[in-house]
Design a protein around this motif. Structure first.
Motif, PDB file in Angstrom:
ATOM      1  N   HIS A  96     -15.522  -1.977   9.860  1.00  0.00           N
ATOM      2  CA  HIS A  96     -14.507  -3.063   9.636  1.00  0.00           C
ATOM      3  C   HIS A  96     -15.367  -4.480  10.075  1.00  0.00           C
ATOM      4  CE1 HIS A  96     -10.601  -0.848   8.771  1.00  0.00           C
ATOM      5  NE2 HIS A  96     -11.521  -0.588   7.898  1.00  0.00           N
ATOM      6  N   LEU A  97     -15.757  -4.295  11.380  1.00  0.00           N
ATOM      7  CA  LEU A  97     -16.386  -5.384  11.791  1.00  0.00           C
ATOM      8  C   LEU A  97     -17.637  -6.041  10.999  1.00  0.00           C
ATOM      9  CD1 LEU A  97     -16.160  -4.750  15.729  1.00  0.00           C
ATOM     10  CD2 LEU A  97     -14.563  -6.186  14.395  1.00  0.00           C
ATOM     11  N   GLY A  98     -18.333  -5.214  10.551  1.00  0.00           N
ATOM     12  CA  GLY A  98     -19.751  -5.348   9.989  1.00  0.00           C
ATOM     13  C   GLY A  98     -19.368  -5.831   8.368  1.00  0.00           C
ATOM     14  N   VAL A  99     -18.336  -5.598   7.630  1.00  0.00           N
ATOM     15  CA  VAL A  99     -17.956  -6.079   6.565  1.00  0.00           C
ATOM     16  C   VAL A  99     -17.108  -7.272   6.472  1.00  0.00           C
ATOM     17  CG1 VAL A  99     -18.363  -3.962   5.323  1.00  0.00           C
ATOM     18  CG2 VAL A  99     -15.929  -4.475   5.915  1.00  0.00           C
ATOM     19  N   GLY A 100     -16.824  -7.602   7.624  1.00  0.00           N
ATOM     20  CA  GLY A 100     -15.909  -8.849   7.878  1.00  0.00           C
ATOM     21  C   GLY A 100     -14.317  -8.736   7.737  1.00  0.00           C
ATOM     22  N   ILE A 101     -13.750  -7.480   7.765  1.00  0.00           N
ATOM     23  CA  ILE A 101     -12.505  -7.258   7.994  1.00  0.00           C
ATOM     24  C   ILE A 101     -11.864  -7.444   9.042  1.00  0.00           C
ATOM     25  CG2 ILE A 101     -10.523  -5.565   7.432  1.00  0.00           C
ATOM     26  CD1 ILE A 101     -12.327  -4.343   5.579  1.00  0.00           C
ATOM     27  N   GLY A 102     -12.815  -7.219  10.177  1.00  0.00           N
ATOM     28  CA  GLY A 102     -12.530  -7.613  11.443  1.00  0.00           C
ATOM     29  C   GLY A 102     -11.086  -6.590  11.900  1.00  0.00           C
ATOM     30  N   LYS A 103     -10.609  -7.073  12.896  1.00  0.00           N
ATOM     31  CA  LYS A 103      -9.272  -6.304  13.434  1.00  0.00           C
ATOM     32  C   LYS A 103      -7.934  -7.068  12.678  1.00  0.00           C
ATOM     33  CE  LYS A 103      -9.876  -4.280  17.801  1.00  0.00           C
ATOM     34  NZ  LYS A 103      -9.146  -4.075  18.942  1.00  0.00           N
ATOM     35  N   GLY A 104      -7.276  -6.524  12.217  1.00  0.00           N
ATOM     36  CA  GLY A 104      -6.104  -7.293  11.507  1.00  0.00           C
ATOM     37  C   GLY A 104      -5.402  -6.351  10.326  1.00  0.00           C
ATOM     38  N   TYR A 105      -4.434  -6.695   9.938  1.00  0.00           N
ATOM     39  CA  TYR A 105      -3.446  -5.937   9.101  1.00  0.00           C
ATOM     40  C   TYR A 105      -4.407  -5.310   8.019  1.00  0.00           C
ATOM     41  CZ  TYR A 105       0.342  -8.069  11.223  1.00  0.00           C
ATOM     42  OH  TYR A 105       1.631  -8.290  12.103  1.00  0.00           O
ATOM     43  N   LEU A 106      -5.301  -5.934   7.218  1.00  0.00           N
ATOM     44  CA  LEU A 106      -5.772  -5.321   6.186  1.00  0.00           C
ATOM     45  C   LEU A 106      -6.555  -4.161   6.832  1.00  0.00           C
ATOM     46  CD1 LEU A 106      -6.728  -5.613   3.258  1.00  0.00           C
ATOM     47  CD2 LEU A 106      -8.596  -6.852   3.977  1.00  0.00           C
ATOM     48  N   GLY A 107      -7.208  -4.086   8.073  1.00  0.00           N
ATOM     49  CA  GLY A 107      -8.033  -3.107   8.652  1.00  0.00           C
ATOM     50  C   GLY A 107      -6.937  -1.965   8.761  1.00  0.00           C
ATOM     51  N   VAL A 108      -6.099  -2.218   9.511  1.00  0.00           N
ATOM     52  CA  VAL A 108      -4.985  -1.180   9.555  1.00  0.00           C
ATOM     53  C   VAL A 108      -4.386  -0.517   8.442  1.00  0.00           C
ATOM     54  CG1 VAL A 108      -2.673  -2.246   9.993  1.00  0.00           C
ATOM     55  CG2 VAL A 108      -3.354  -0.672  11.381  1.00  0.00           C
ATOM     56  N   TRP A 109      -3.941  -1.265   7.332  1.00  0.00           N
ATOM     57  CA  TRP A 109      -3.558  -0.769   6.259  1.00  0.00           C
ATOM     58  C   TRP A 109      -4.721   0.333   5.392  1.00  0.00           C
ATOM     59  CZ3 TRP A 109      -2.231  -6.391   4.465  1.00  0.00           C
ATOM     60  CH2 TRP A 109      -1.015  -6.691   4.972  1.00  0.00           C
ATOM     61  N   LEU A 110      -5.924  -0.287   5.425  1.00  0.00           N
ATOM     62  CA  LEU A 110      -6.779   0.793   5.089  1.00  0.00           C
ATOM     63  C   LEU A 110      -7.224   2.045   5.903  1.00  0.00           C
ATOM     64  CD1 LEU A 110      -9.636  -1.938   4.185  1.00  0.00           C
ATOM     65  CD2 LEU A 110      -8.116  -0.562   2.616  1.00  0.00           C
ATOM     66  N   ALA A 111      -6.950   1.819   7.172  1.00  0.00           N
ATOM     67  CA  ALA A 111      -7.177   2.777   7.969  1.00  0.00           C
ATOM     68  C   ALA A 111      -6.094   3.940   7.696  1.00  0.00           C
ATOM     69  CB  ALA A 111      -7.399   2.519   9.304  1.00  0.00           C
ATOM     70  N   HIS A 112      -4.783   3.556   7.711  1.00  0.00           N
ATOM     71  CA  HIS A 112      -3.665   4.313   7.573  1.00  0.00           C
ATOM     72  C   HIS A 112      -3.754   4.838   6.098  1.00  0.00           C
ATOM     73  CE1 HIS A 112      -1.426   4.044  10.916  1.00  0.00           C
ATOM     74  NE2 HIS A 112      -1.224   2.829  11.159  1.00  0.00           N
ATOM     75  N   THR A 113      -4.183   4.431   5.224  1.00  0.00           N
ATOM     76  CA  THR A 113      -4.179   4.990   3.872  1.00  0.00           C
ATOM     77  C   THR A 113      -5.112   5.812   3.992  1.00  0.00           C
ATOM     78  OG1 THR A 113      -3.987   2.749   2.888  1.00  0.00           O
ATOM     79  CG2 THR A 113      -4.880   4.435   1.337  1.00  0.00           C
ATOM     80  N   GLY A 114      -6.312   5.771   4.449  1.00  0.00           N
ATOM     81  CA  GLY A 114      -7.631   6.715   4.730  1.00  0.00           C
ATOM     82  C   GLY A 114      -7.065   7.957   5.250  1.00  0.00           C
ATOM     83  N   PHE A 115      -6.372   7.912   6.509  1.00  0.00           N
ATOM     84  CA  PHE A 115      -5.864   8.902   7.281  1.00  0.00           C
ATOM     85  C   PHE A 115      -4.855   9.673   6.698  1.00  0.00           C
ATOM     86  CE2 PHE A 115      -7.385   5.995  11.138  1.00  0.00           C
ATOM     87  CZ  PHE A 115      -8.614   6.442  10.706  1.00  0.00           C
ATOM     88  N   GLY A 116      -3.966   9.104   5.789  1.00  0.00           N
ATOM     89  CA  GLY A 116      -2.765   9.526   5.349  1.00  0.00           C
ATOM     90  C   GLY A 116      -3.039  10.280   4.021  1.00  0.00           C
ATOM     91  N   LEU A 117      -4.291   9.886   3.211  1.00  0.00           N
ATOM     92  CA  LEU A 117      -4.361  10.575   2.068  1.00  0.00           C
ATOM     93  C   LEU A 117      -4.709  12.247   2.168  1.00  0.00           C
ATOM     94  CD1 LEU A 117      -7.005   8.287   0.081  1.00  0.00           C
ATOM     95  CD2 LEU A 117      -4.576   8.967  -0.441  1.00  0.00           C
ATOM     96  N   PRO A 118      -5.294  12.754   2.966  1.00  0.00           N
ATOM     97  CA  PRO A 118      -5.401  14.308   2.839  1.00  0.00           C
ATOM     98  C   PRO A 118      -4.046  15.168   2.898  1.00  0.00           C
ATOM     99  CG  PRO A 118      -6.947  13.659   4.717  1.00  0.00           C
ATOM    100  CD  PRO A 118      -5.991  12.197   4.099  1.00  0.00           C
ATOM    101  N   LEU A 119      -3.287  14.695   3.674  1.00  0.00           N
ATOM    102  CA  LEU A 119      -1.686  15.289   3.499  1.00  0.00           C
ATOM    103  C   LEU A 119      -0.994  14.676   1.986  1.00  0.00           C
ATOM    104  CD1 LEU A 119       0.457  16.863   4.998  1.00  0.00           C
ATOM    105  CD2 LEU A 119       1.168  14.866   5.864  1.00  0.00           C
ATOM    106  N   ALA A 120      -1.190  13.501   1.878  1.00  0.00           N
ATOM    107  CA  ALA A 120      -0.521  13.225   0.531  1.00  0.00           C
ATOM    108  C   ALA A 120      -1.106  14.042  -0.658  1.00  0.00           C
ATOM    109  CB  ALA A 120      -0.810  11.647   0.354  1.00  0.00           C
ATOM    110  N   ILE A 121      -2.369  14.022  -0.680  1.00  0.00           N
ATOM    111  CA  ILE A 121      -2.845  14.708  -1.859  1.00  0.00           C
ATOM    112  C   ILE A 121      -2.680  16.296  -1.841  1.00  0.00           C
ATOM    113  CG2 ILE A 121      -4.980  15.557  -2.746  1.00  0.00           C
ATOM    114  CD1 ILE A 121      -6.383  12.760  -1.853  1.00  0.00           C
ATOM    115  N   TYR A 122      -2.612  16.877  -0.428  1.00  0.00           N
ATOM    116  CA  TYR A 122      -2.227  18.125  -0.466  1.00  0.00           C
ATOM    117  C   TYR A 122      -0.927  18.643  -0.883  1.00  0.00           C
ATOM    118  CZ  TYR A 122      -1.874  22.793   1.629  1.00  0.00           C
ATOM    119  OH  TYR A 122      -1.598  24.085   1.893  1.00  0.00           O
ATOM    120  N   LEU A 123       0.175  17.708  -0.191  1.00  0.00           N
ATOM    121  CA  LEU A 123       1.333  17.831  -0.540  1.00  0.00           C
ATOM    122  C   LEU A 123       1.799  17.916  -2.007  1.00  0.00           C
ATOM    123  CD1 LEU A 123       3.763  15.974   2.009  1.00  0.00           C
ATOM    124  CD2 LEU A 123       3.737  18.212   1.496  1.00  0.00           C
ATOM    125  N   LEU A 124       1.246  16.702  -2.529  1.00  0.00           N
ATOM    126  CA  LEU A 124       1.608  16.213  -3.911  1.00  0.00           C
ATOM    127  C   LEU A 124       0.903  17.428  -4.987  1.00  0.00           C
ATOM    128  CD1 LEU A 124       1.304  12.479  -3.841  1.00  0.00           C
ATOM    129  CD2 LEU A 124       3.321  13.638  -4.038  1.00  0.00           C
TER     130      LEU A 124
END
Lengths: 333, 384
Positions: free
Chosen positions: B236-264
């Protein structure tokens, strides 16, 4: 821009972008690349259908690879390098440094203690509540109340339990219910439960058990309902008492579910961070791996040792990972 | 237990009682915090919350008004007023009182005490006092009164007002509340959409490598997110997202996906095959099938995951600490704020309890309103 508006814009762009991506990529596939008309209509439809799954999967796979698969590899790499030496490869130096630290062994042994106690207690309590509430009228209400801590954040739960464990000076009115009960039953001096080495681990575990029992209860309760009525009836006819019915008829039939619950809670335990971070921050010999790792990464800024600690957590999770994958593959067949 | 034959009533009672005990045990800690959040700092610090539900006998030390408030009525100097109001104490009923710390029960309510040349002091049960003297009251302070009073339970919303709307950055939960909401809503909606498409492909499209991908998702389900912290923060720091909302949204999306895909996926596999095949025969495109048939039918699974993801992102501390909160502290979330309070105001239970309860309220509402879906999701989501 206000973050809330930014959030709204993100939702619109995110959702719009996703829908747009799926919609237009499908149109491009069907109308432009492989149109289902002309001389190659049949061949084109087949080709489009070969590509389409990957269109549907692409965003998810990209996110999964980038946010979960890549970090595993990268963490492994980082654990073998030293940040201060510009990321030079240092072999297992980080690991040997970590193994020489007393705090690490404390964290590891505490983690094993957590692994031993929390899944067992949560499962036992969950099973107990599931069985007891199975046939009583207000069982649904009781279950929903015991399930409730699942919704509470671990930080919130830590505050809740810190009040329970609160200690006031001797002679003063105790405001922590545990000390009040302790004094009521003849305890002499109020105890500061969270600073008692070794035993304080159990007071921290109580918080997670309190949270996880509801989870165990929900799953096990469904499993108990799934036990065929006939087997129970047959046992009653044969004169089995309620305890025999439970241990000899029901338990063997829900064993696989018990294992599932146990492993799921085990994974939660391995990742436990918030409770220790909020209640003791690893002081008084309560360190656990996840908090040790956080300390290394963000307080000591030592990415090498922090990554090494993360790899240890990964290593402890991997047997469950392999087991889950094998089961899933068996089910697919 | 199993009331098919030979029901034993003693056993039924034992069951009821043990369930009551368990429920009380499980509820008590939360109730304690809830009750405490409605009590003043003094109340919390002096008595256990369980006592606050009953009338309280307490010993108060309150001074009468200062001599400069005296009036000259009918030849005597008089000080009058209500001691509970003066002492800022909750209203109560005075039983006994005194003017010396050695004899705090010297007089009972309604009695008049002769304090010699200091004058005559009368205290009524409701706390009203009358202090009169032939000569003028002097000195700078009022007369000290020790009294034992029984006060009814008293609760107030003051803590909530302070914690939510105070401007001091250290204890303002209002802003943190908005921030938390800002984190969790996009972080709930976006992964659902991405996962739903992927789950449909994994459930109903035939392509080589499908089984392998499902196994991949199941494997990622248990990868501890601790591993992702440093590599992704670097990224995130490397591509310029840095610390902030965009970063946390992306991270939560990534971390939530396995369960989401599995459940659905698990849910979608169970949908009736006929509907989908019929639609295909009728010439519907896969996109149409997905949007018009699969999505509406999968509503329960979507709801389950939405609750999971919402609770998880709302309650999360670690991801926010790493990907969101920068040194300015403007983007702090409630969990982080509570940790701060634990550190800086560890003894201020009125603030802590209230702050914690504010952060707990939303998940609890979601929990009780949508428990059905949560249970369903748990049952589908635990790997069998």
């Amino acid at each position: 821009m206000h973050p809330a508006i930014q959030g709204l814009v993100t939702i619109i762009f995110g959702v719009g972008g996703c829908v747009g991506y799926f919609y237009f990529s499908n149109i491009v596939l069907d109308k432009v690349l492989f149109p289902a008309r002309g001389v190659h209509a049949g061949r084109n439809i087949n080709r489009a259908n070969l590509v389409r799954p990957w269109l549907f999967l692409f965003p998810a796979l990209a996110a999964l690879s980038l946010y979960l698969a890549y970090p595993v590899v990268e963490t492994l790499r980082l654990s073998l390098t030293d940040r201060k030496l510009d990321g030079a490869f240092v072999g297992f130096a980080n690991y040997s440094q970590m193994f020489s630290e007393e705090k690490f062994w404390e964290a590891l042994s505490n983690n094993f203690l957590w692994l031993l106690v929390v899944p067992a207690m949560s499962t036992i309590f969950g099973l107990l509540v599931a069985q007891l509430t199975d046939r009583i009228k207000w069982g649904a209400l009781a279950k929903s109340l015991i399930f409730m801590p699942m919704a509470i954040s671990m930080v919130g739960a830590s505050v809740i339990w810190k009040l329970v464990y609160d200690a006031r000076p001797e002679g003063a009115d105790q405001i922590g219910i545990l000390n009040a009960v302790y004094i009521f039953f003849g305890g002499d001096t109020p105890q500061t439960w969270l600073t008692m080495p070794f035993w304080n681990n159990f007071f921290l575990m109580a918080v997670l058990i309190w949270i996880q029992t509801g989870f165990a209860m929900v799953i096990l309760s469904a499993a108990l309902r799934g036990v065929p009525e006939e087997t129970v009836e047959a046992a009653i006819v044969d004169g089995a008492n309620p305890f025999q019915i439970f241990f000899k008829i029901k338990m063997p039939q829900i064993m696989t579910t018990v294992v599932v619950v146990w492993t799921t809670i085990t994974i939660t335990v391995l990742k436990v961070f918030d409770i220790v971070f909020a209640m003791t921050n690893g002081q008084w010999e309560t360190q656990v791996l996840a908090n040790y790792m956080y300390d290394k990464l963000f307080r000591a800024s030592d990415w090498g040792v922090g990554s090494a600690a993360a790899m240890i957590i990964m290593l402890m999770v991997s047997p469950i990972l392999v087991w889950n994958v094998r089961n899933a593959r068996k089910e697919m067949r | 237990m199993d009331n098919i034959a030979g029901q034993k009533s003693s056993l039924t009672w034992a069951v009821h009682i043990s369930v009551v005990v368990l429920v009380v045990l499980w509820l008590l800690p939360t109730v304690g915090l809830l009750v405490s959040s409605f009590r003043s700092a003094d109340q919390i610090a002096t008595t256990g919350w369980w006592k606050s539900l009953f009338p309280q006998e307490q010993n108060l030390v309150i001074r009468t008004e200062r001599p400069d408030a005296q009036e000259f009525i009918d030849g005597v100097y008089v000080l009058e007023g209500n001691l509970f109001e003066l002492g800022d104490a909750a209203d109560g009923v005075v039983s006994v009182w005194g003017t010396s710390s050695r004899e705090i029960d010297a007089y009972s309510a309604g009695e008049t005490a002769d304090l010699g040349d200091k004058g005559l002091l009368t205290i009524q049960a409701n706390g009203d006092y009358r202090f009169e003297n032939q000569s003028e009251f002097s000195g700078s302070r009022g007369q000290r009164v020790f009294m034992t009073a029984v006060s009814p339970p008293s609760f107030s919303l003051d803590n909530y007002r302070n914690v939510l709307f105070s401007n001091s950055s250290s204890s303002s939960m209002g802003k943190a509340f908005i921030n938390t909401l800002t984190v969790s809503i996009p972080a709930t909606i976006i992964p659902i959409l991405i996962a739903a498409f992927a789950a449909y492909a994994l459930a109903w499209m035939d392509f080589p490598g499908r089984a392998l991908l499902v196994a991949f998702v199941v494997g990622l389900l248990v990868v501890p997110l601790q591993l992702a912290l440093i590599p992704l923060l670097k990224l995130h720091l490397g591509v310029g997202i840095g610390k902030g909302y965009l970063g946390v949204w992306l991270a939560h999306t990534g971390f939530g996906l396995p369960l989401a895909i599995y459940l659905l996926r698990n849910y979608m596999v169970g949908l009736p095959k006929d509907i989908i095949e019929n639609a295909r025969v009728d010439g519907a495109t896969e996109f149409q099938i997905f949007v018009k048939i699969i999505l509406p039918l999968s509503f329960p699974a979507l709801a389950s995951f939405a609750i999971f993801q919402f609770l998880w992102t709302w309650n999360d501390l670690l991801v926010a600490l790493v990907f969101l909160i920068d040194s300015s502290g403007d983007t702090t979330v409630m969990t982080r704020q509570i940790i701060e309070l634990l550190g800086s105001k560890g003894g201020n239970w009125e603030i802590l309890a209230t702050a914690a309860f504010i952060s707990i309220t939303v998940p609890l509402i979601v929990f009780f309103a949508m428990q059905k879906y949560l249970v369903r999701g748990l049952l589908a989501g635990s790997v069998k």
